[in-house]
Enzyme design. Structure first.
Site, mmCIF file in Angstrom:
data_model
loop_
_atom_site.group_PDB
_atom_site.id
_atom_site.type_symbol
_atom_site.label_atom_id
_atom_site.label_comp_id
_atom_site.label_asym_id
_atom_site.label_seq_id
_atom_site.Cartn_x
_atom_site.Cartn_y
_atom_site.Cartn_z
ATOM 1 N N TRP A 125 3.503 -1.706 14.513
ATOM 2 C CA TRP A 125 4.211 -1.284 15.721
ATOM 3 C C TRP A 125 3.754 0.124 16.052
ATOM 4 O O TRP A 125 3.918 1.044 15.254
ATOM 5 C CB TRP A 125 5.722 -1.294 15.475
ATOM 6 C CG TRP A 125 6.456 -0.655 16.615
ATOM 7 C CD1 TRP A 125 6.692 0.682 16.810
ATOM 8 C CD2 TRP A 125 7.007 -1.308 17.754
ATOM 9 N NE1 TRP A 125 7.350 0.893 17.989
ATOM 10 C CE2 TRP A 125 7.557 -0.329 18.595
ATOM 11 C CE3 TRP A 125 7.080 -2.642 18.143
ATOM 12 C CZ2 TRP A 125 8.175 -0.627 19.800
ATOM 13 C CZ3 TRP A 125 7.714 -2.938 19.339
ATOM 14 C CH2 TRP A 125 8.247 -1.941 20.153
ATOM 15 N N PRO A 166 -14.546 -12.053 4.793
ATOM 16 C CA PRO A 166 -14.299 -12.167 6.226
ATOM 17 C C PRO A 166 -13.704 -10.880 6.797
ATOM 18 O O PRO A 166 -12.936 -10.199 6.111
ATOM 19 C CB PRO A 166 -13.297 -13.314 6.344
ATOM 20 C CG PRO A 166 -12.906 -13.707 4.980
ATOM 21 C CD PRO A 166 -13.694 -12.932 3.994
ATOM 22 N N ASP A 189 12.090 -1.425 -7.632
ATOM 23 C CA ASP A 189 11.358 -0.478 -8.470
ATOM 24 C C ASP A 189 11.429 0.906 -7.871
ATOM 25 O O ASP A 189 11.572 1.899 -8.552
ATOM 26 C CB ASP A 189 9.895 -0.923 -8.617
ATOM 27 C CG ASP A 189 9.217 -1.155 -7.268
ATOM 28 O OD1 ASP A 189 9.908 -1.513 -6.302
ATOM 29 O OD2 ASP A 189 7.992 -0.979 -7.178
ATOM 30 N N ARG A 210 8.030 3.113 -0.830
ATOM 31 C CA ARG A 210 6.706 2.643 -0.451
ATOM 32 C C ARG A 210 6.724 1.139 -0.139
ATOM 33 O O ARG A 210 7.786 0.524 -0.046
ATOM 34 C CB ARG A 210 5.689 2.983 -1.548
ATOM 35 C CG ARG A 210 5.882 2.196 -2.814
ATOM 36 C CD ARG A 210 4.838 2.586 -3.845
ATOM 37 N NE ARG A 210 5.044 1.879 -5.081
ATOM 38 C CZ ARG A 210 4.869 2.411 -6.284
ATOM 39 N NH1 ARG A 210 4.506 3.664 -6.414
ATOM 40 N NH2 ARG A 210 5.062 1.688 -7.369
ATOM 41 N N ASP A 211 5.537 0.558 -0.016
ATOM 42 C CA ASP A 211 5.420 -0.838 0.403
ATOM 43 C C ASP A 211 5.618 -1.796 -0.769
ATOM 44 O O ASP A 211 4.789 -2.656 -1.013
ATOM 45 C CB ASP A 211 4.049 -1.048 1.061
ATOM 46 C CG ASP A 211 2.915 -0.506 0.189
ATOM 47 O OD1 ASP A 211 3.194 -0.028 -0.938
ATOM 48 O OD2 ASP A 211 1.752 -0.564 0.618
ATOM 49 N N GLU A 212 6.709 -1.583 -1.537
ATOM 50 C CA GLU A 212 7.069 -2.520 -2.614
ATOM 51 C C GLU A 212 8.556 -2.829 -2.497
ATOM 52 O O GLU A 212 8.942 -3.837 -1.977
ATOM 53 C CB GLU A 212 6.715 -1.944 -3.988
ATOM 54 C CG GLU A 212 5.213 -1.882 -4.197
ATOM 55 C CD GLU A 212 4.811 -1.799 -5.652
ATOM 56 O OE1 GLU A 212 5.209 -2.675 -6.428
ATOM 57 O OE2 GLU A 212 4.091 -0.840 -6.003
ATOM 58 N N ASP A 244 11.195 -3.089 -14.931
ATOM 59 C CA ASP A 244 12.012 -1.907 -14.678
ATOM 60 C C ASP A 244 13.486 -2.237 -14.931
ATOM 61 O O ASP A 244 14.218 -1.486 -15.571
ATOM 62 C CB ASP A 244 11.831 -1.429 -13.234
ATOM 63 C CG ASP A 244 10.371 -1.334 -12.802
ATOM 64 O OD1 ASP A 244 9.591 -2.264 -13.105
ATOM 65 O OD2 ASP A 244 10.005 -0.339 -12.165
ATOM 66 N N TRP A 250 8.425 -7.966 -18.628
ATOM 67 C CA TRP A 250 8.856 -8.157 -17.231
ATOM 68 C C TRP A 250 9.656 -9.456 -17.129
ATOM 69 O O TRP A 250 10.854 -9.432 -16.873
ATOM 70 C CB TRP A 250 7.647 -8.161 -16.296
ATOM 71 C CG TRP A 250 7.310 -6.765 -15.831
ATOM 72 C CD1 TRP A 250 7.491 -6.269 -14.567
ATOM 73 C CD2 TRP A 250 6.780 -5.679 -16.609
ATOM 74 N NE1 TRP A 250 7.100 -4.946 -14.528
ATOM 75 C CE2 TRP A 250 6.675 -4.560 -15.750
ATOM 76 C CE3 TRP A 250 6.410 -5.528 -17.935
ATOM 77 C CZ2 TRP A 250 6.196 -3.322 -16.193
ATOM 78 C CZ3 TRP A 250 5.942 -4.296 -18.382
ATOM 79 C CH2 TRP A 250 5.839 -3.214 -17.503
ATOM 80 N N GLU A 270 8.397 7.946 -11.170
ATOM 81 C CA GLU A 270 7.727 6.767 -11.709
ATOM 82 C C GLU A 270 6.899 7.109 -12.933
ATOM 83 O O GLU A 270 6.863 6.363 -13.910
ATOM 84 C CB GLU A 270 6.805 6.182 -10.621
ATOM 85 C CG GLU A 270 5.988 5.004 -11.080
ATOM 86 C CD GLU A 270 5.292 4.311 -9.921
ATOM 87 O OE1 GLU A 270 5.077 4.958 -8.877
ATOM 88 O OE2 GLU A 270 4.968 3.113 -10.067
ATOM 89 N N HIS A 307 12.126 6.295 -9.143
ATOM 90 C CA HIS A 307 11.838 5.112 -9.943
ATOM 91 C C HIS A 307 12.749 5.218 -11.162
ATOM 92 O O HIS A 307 12.600 6.140 -11.940
ATOM 93 C CB HIS A 307 10.381 5.205 -10.397
ATOM 94 C CG HIS A 307 9.551 4.017 -10.070
ATOM 95 N ND1 HIS A 307 9.086 3.760 -8.810
ATOM 96 C CD2 HIS A 307 9.057 3.024 -10.865
ATOM 97 C CE1 HIS A 307 8.344 2.661 -8.837
ATOM 98 N NE2 HIS A 307 8.326 2.180 -10.064
HETATM 99 C C1 BGC Z 1 6.021 -0.996 -9.748
HETATM 100 C C2 BGC Z 1 6.563 -0.932 -11.151
HETATM 101 C C3 BGC Z 1 6.335 -2.280 -11.727
HETATM 102 C C4 BGC Z 1 4.834 -2.400 -11.825
HETATM 103 C C5 BGC Z 1 4.291 -3.513 -12.608
HETATM 104 C C6 BGC Z 1 4.562 -1.183 -9.855
HETATM 105 O O1 BGC Z 1 3.885 -1.126 -8.671
HETATM 106 O O2 BGC Z 1 6.397 0.078 -8.990
HETATM 107 O O3 BGC Z 1 7.620 -0.194 -11.432
HETATM 108 O O4 BGC Z 1 7.030 -2.578 -12.857
HETATM 109 O O5 BGC Z 1 4.228 -2.317 -10.576
HETATM 110 O O6 BGC Z 1 3.563 -2.951 -13.556
#
Ligand code: BGC
Length: 999
Positions: free
Chosen positions: A183, A219, A617, A621-623, A630, A682, A887, A903
């Protein structure tokens, strides 16, 4: 709620020492008078000789939907007294799919469909877009002539690879490997007028993506849309096609761009080019309004509004917002499998006349591009389902449900995405739309249907995302040559800003968010990666305006404001902190160390920032995903920080929903990554989270629900690792993630975690009276321990890898042979000392480090680590000004691509502080603090500690004064405690205050 067997809990307020409940009797009726008169016509538990007063299961006949039940509990105590509670109530929701008569509805706009259909992927003329060498630069151009100023104009760009877009030379957007349209607010950049004065150049520079080895090409393509609206509301959409020009590189002659194919065309990508990806099915994540007028003819006894959405909603009744402080309901789940609903009591909001229900529906997690790749995991349009159930005084019912008689229109929210931020045009607002009598002429009928029958719709078990805390800027750095004005909120926070503004119609205020500043005072956004995290507010020009985004949130400490008409002051914005937590932490901790006190604050704020429908986490950011590693290492700390009993239930559902067909739990829940096995540590959170929640809250219902999934998971690990060393089916196998010493063998730490979860399974099986399972997991644990000892432990007590983490997990898992424990502890301490009293552990080693030290007689070393403030340590972050955990241990110098400043994972140390410094702990024989272990380890470096923890049975307080050599413990009624003093002496105590002299 819609649990089949709800659990009851109560607390005694008795101050009598050694108070215990001896028996209870629960009575339930739909009529309050009945329970008041001592009867339970729905269920009467009878007198149950038990001291349990949490986790008591309903055992009556099946409950009905949409019914209010009153209940009381009578309690017999050990002092010969019988007491009865005042009636309390609970209400059931829409328990079965057939209770929903409302339909799913959506808004459709024919212009969207034709825009998607006409749009073309473009690439360079005479080039093969399927096979492009990495880092090939292609530039695309569109010349736009405007005679008159548009009301608004937006640009939307997508590319394979990365792009930078500019309008008349000014950068308006950029993304890297992002598979959704962005956007871009371009209104302020456009020129208009007759002749060249109205010419505009729209330029997009694309850099083709990296190839997957062994391929040398990939591509590449680009597509775009320019959306223009004029003063009369007429729309014009210009899509990418051969009217655009293209050229290779940055200079040279332009020629007509090559049309690669329609937006729906698929590209072959990935290793061997076997994966295909197509274009997105929408250009913008906008929002819609829905409304319905209806008549209420007689007096209402009760009215309940149940709402769910594939998307996110806001609701109004007669112009009044329902639940105004909440954000993004119904919450984040795997929308392919489950969606939550909320029910509101709206009785007092209805009038005996014409009423209006109104909703705004946005994308939320359903409609937003997610993860670093910007993928929309939940295809299809956003949908709404709402049902108002009215019961009248005379007993008859009326249901107003969403269907195709509802009217719909575009909302002033032009775009709103979880990572991207929101664009809101206040000129597009239609006051009165949510009230009776509104002129619907310009609205259209909603379209009904379109949701899979097997989608589970369940009552949301957790609290809504709510804003209770408001922060005010601590300072404002006004515009200077280097940057626009920047506010400092003084705290890394998560939520939204409320903007106060007054100015001319059409002014666009832009808000950008960041956790840090660059040295020149401008905001640092590199670590946000593909999250644009930008809000745009276009003023209506009508007096004082205030705006808060509807369907997004940000993680930030700093807010950059540009385009603000008038003078900014600290009063121009507020920070609304949003999360799914109670307002107050459940623990109050204070000690003689300011550093440690700050650490507990960092933990609270980290959790506030990341417990937003799911445990993310990181929030910026883009997560912002439910990363399981975690969660697993932090959960016990989290249960002390805040009451997350219901949040644990919600997340456990997400974990179980995400389980793969082969039995593996995943890396993230809800699972929006590719289906594959989760990594050790995890996926193990599928056991660690329910285990921690059970220990802390005594919630066996949670364990019972999760048991089949946990059991299947354990079988999955064993099936791939029959020799009991965990070397197969390891998914992304992150190991001891972000450890300063990276040499911990991954199979070793994986096997140790396997042993830990096997031990947890045994304890949970015992609590659930699953004797055979308890034996099964006891035996499994022994096999793993045995294999581990043979594979990794040498006779001199050294363990393969020789890192701090290997000793930590070998000792913490109980695998270390008794006689080698001193040698292993000595090696661990030696390594800590060799690092100048510093830890070198990562995500998986850290939560056990301190426990291992104090269990093995070296709490002195644990205290040194705790109070250290040079790198790497918790104190280092505090000293460097952190207001939430980072983090990375070296967040101040680490790689910006993976460097979040909010984090919570390393904050797992606080479980040790609460359990062993303050000494407040529970145990498996009395989970939920029915029975406690009070076992503090004092150290001269921390002469004072005071903690108060609100457990499920009531508040537990400990107080240590080293100067007075005095330790005071207060435990709540109906609990027992084993108090273990530093000299090793222990005693059993009942409720009340106990004072010890400790020399
Ligand atoms: C996250 C972590 C997560 C990890 C996996 C990262 O990008 O922020 O906290 O556990 O990826 O290793």
């Amino acid at each position: 709620m819609d649990a089949a067997s709800p659990r009851f809990a109560w607390q005694s307020d008795s101050h009598a020492p050694n108070w215990m409940q001896q028996a209870y009797e629960i009575r339930i009726s739909t009529d309050e008078q009945t329970v008041r008169s001592g009867k339970g016509d729905i269920w009467d538990s009878g007198r149950v000789p038990s001291s349990d007063s949490i986790d008591v299961a309903y055992r009556g006949a099946p409950l009905h939907s949409q019914t209010r039940y009153c209940w009381t509990v009578r309690v017999w105590d050990n002092k010969g007294k019988v007491e009865e509670s005042a009636p309390a109530w609970f209400e059931t929701g829409l328990r079965s799919p057939s209770d929903w008569s409302a339909q799913w509805i959506r808004r459709t706009d024919p212009a969207d469909a034709s825009e998607l259909q006409k749009m073309r992927w473009l690439w360079l003329p005479n080039a093969d877009a399927e096979h492009v060498a990495p880092n090939t630069v292609a530039t695309f151009r569109y010349l736009l002539h405007l005679d008159a100023a548009p009301l608004r104009a937006n640009l939307h760009v997508i590319s394979r690879g990365g792009f930078v877009a500019s309008v008349n030379g000014k950068k308006t957007g950029s993304h890297t490997e992002w598979s959704a349209f962005d956007w871009e607010e371009i209104t302020p950049e456009l020129h208009y007028g007759a002749g060249v004065a109205g010419d505009n150049e729209i330029l997009v520079r694309v850099v083709s993506p990296q190839a997957h080895e062994p391929a040398t090409t990939a591509p590449a393509a680009f597509a775009a849309s320019i959306q223009l609206t004029d003063e009369n509301g007429a729309e014009r959409r210009i899509v990418s096609d051969d009217a655009w020009s293209a050229r290779a590189g940055d200079s040279g002659a332009w020629s007509a761009a090559h049309e690669v194919g329609p937006l729906s065309a698929h590209f072959s990508v990935g290793i061997d080019r076997k994966e295909t990806i197509g274009g997105p099915d929408r250009i913008v994540t906008d929002a819609s309004l829905f409304r319905k007028d209806f008549i209420v003819a007689s007096k209402v006894r009760s009215a309940r509004l149940s709402v769910t959405a594939l998307g996110a909603y806001e609701a109004w009744l007669n112009g009044k917002r329902i639940a105004p402080q909440t954000l993004l309901p119904p919450g984040f789940t795997d929308f392919h499998k489950r969606v939550l609903y909320q029910t509101y009591d709206v009785t007092s909001m209805l009038v005996t006349a014409r009423n209006t229900l109104g909703f705004m529906l946005g994308g939320g997690w359903h409609g937003s591009p997610l993860t670093w790749s910007g993928t929309r995991f939940f295809a299809g349009p956003d949908l709404l389902r709402a049902q108002l159930d009215i019961t009248f005084e005379d007993g008859h019912h009326q249901v107003i449900g969403t269907d195709n008689t509802w009217q719909t229109a575009a909302a002033p929210v032009l775009s709103s995405e979880i990572y991207g931020g929101e664009a809101y045009d206040a000129r597009a607002a239609t006051p009165g739309w949510d009230q009776p009598g509104f002129d619907e002429a310009a609205w259209t009928h909603a379209v009904a249907g379109g949701v899979a029958e097997d989608l589970k719709i369940t009552a949301s078990p957790d609290a809504p995302i709510t804003s209770i805390i408001t922060l005010h800027p601590q300072s404002l750095d006004l515009e200077n040559g280097a940057h626009p004005p920047v506010f400092d909120m003084g705290q890394n926070m998560v939520g939204n800003v409320r903007l106060h503004v007054h100015g001319p119609r059409g002014s666009v205020v832009r808000l950008r968010y960041a956790e840090r500043l660059n040295p020149d005072g401008s905001i640092y956004t590199e670590n946000l990666r593909n999250a644009s995290a930008t809000d745009y507010y276009t003023l209506s020009g009508k007096g004082d305006e205030s705006y808060t985004p509807d369907f997004t949130f940000h993680g930030f400490r700093y807010v950059e404001v540009s385009g603000y008409p008038g003078t900014l002051t600290k009063a121009s914005i507020d920070g609304l902190v949003y999360n799914s937590l109670p307002e107050q932490p459940s623990i109050r901790f204070h000690s003689s160390s300011d550093l440690l006190n700050r650490m507990s604050e960092l933990g609270f704020w980290g959790q506030r920032g990341n417990f937003v429908s799911i445990p993310t986490d990181c929030p910026q950011r883009d997560e912002r995903l439910g990363w399981m590693g975690d969660a697993g290492v932090f959960w016990r700390t989290g249960t002390y920080n805040f009451d997350i009993a219901s949040f644990s239930q919600k997340f456990t559902n997400d974990i179980v929903d995400a389980q793969e067909a082969n039995g593996s739990f995943t890396d993230v829940s809800p699972d929006v990554l590719k289906p594959e096995e989760g990594a050790p540590g995890w996926a193990d959170a599928g056991v660690l989270v329910p285990y921690a929640a059970w220990l802390q809250y005594g919630d066996t219902a949670l364990l019972e629900r999760a048991w089949p999934a946990m059991d299947r998971y354990m079988d999955f690990i064993e099936s791939g690792n029959p020799d009991h060393l965990r070397r197969n089916q390891l998914g992304a196998n992150y190991g001891d993630w972000l450890a300063p010493d990276p040499h911990t063998p991954r199979d070793l730490i994986a096997t140790a975690y396997w042993a830990i979860v096997a031990r947890d399974m045994k304890e949970m099986a015992t609590a659930l009276h699953r004797t055979t399972d308890a034996q099964k997991y006891g035996a499994l644990y022994e096999k793993i321990a045995d294999a581990y000892r043979k594979a990794y432990i040498k006779d001199d007590g050294s363990v393969e890898g020789d890192t701090q983490s290997v000793y930590v997990v070998t000792l913490a898992s109980g695998i270390a042979p008794e006689k080698l424990r001193p040698a292993m502890t000595a090696r661990l301490v030696k390594d800590i000392e060799a690092h100048g009293n510093h830890l070198t552990t990562g995500f998986l080693g850290t939560p056990f480090l301190m426990f291992v030290l104090d269990d093995n007689g070296r709490s002195d070393v644990a205290y040194k680590l705790l109070l250290e403030d040079t790198y790497p340590s918790w104190g280092y972050m505090v000293r460097k000004g952190a207001t939430t955990w980072w983090e990375r241990w070296n967040g101040d110098t680490g790689d910006p691509a993976m460097n979040s400043y909010n984090h919570y994972a390393f904050g797992s140390v606080m479980a040790w502080v609460f359990r062993r410094v303050a000494g407040i702990d529970t145990n498996t024989s009395g989970a939920g603090f029915h029975h406690m272990t009070i076992h503090p380890h004092f150290d001269p470096s921390l002469p004072q500690v005071h903690a108060e923890y609100d457990s499920a049975y009531g508040t537990v307080t400990t107080d240590w004064s080293g100067a007075a050599h005095r330790f005071i413990v207060t435990t709540p009624p109906n609990t027992t405690a084993t108090v273990v003093l530093p000299n090793g002496k222990s005693e059993q105590v009942g409720s009340g205050t106990h004072v010890y002299s400790v020399q």
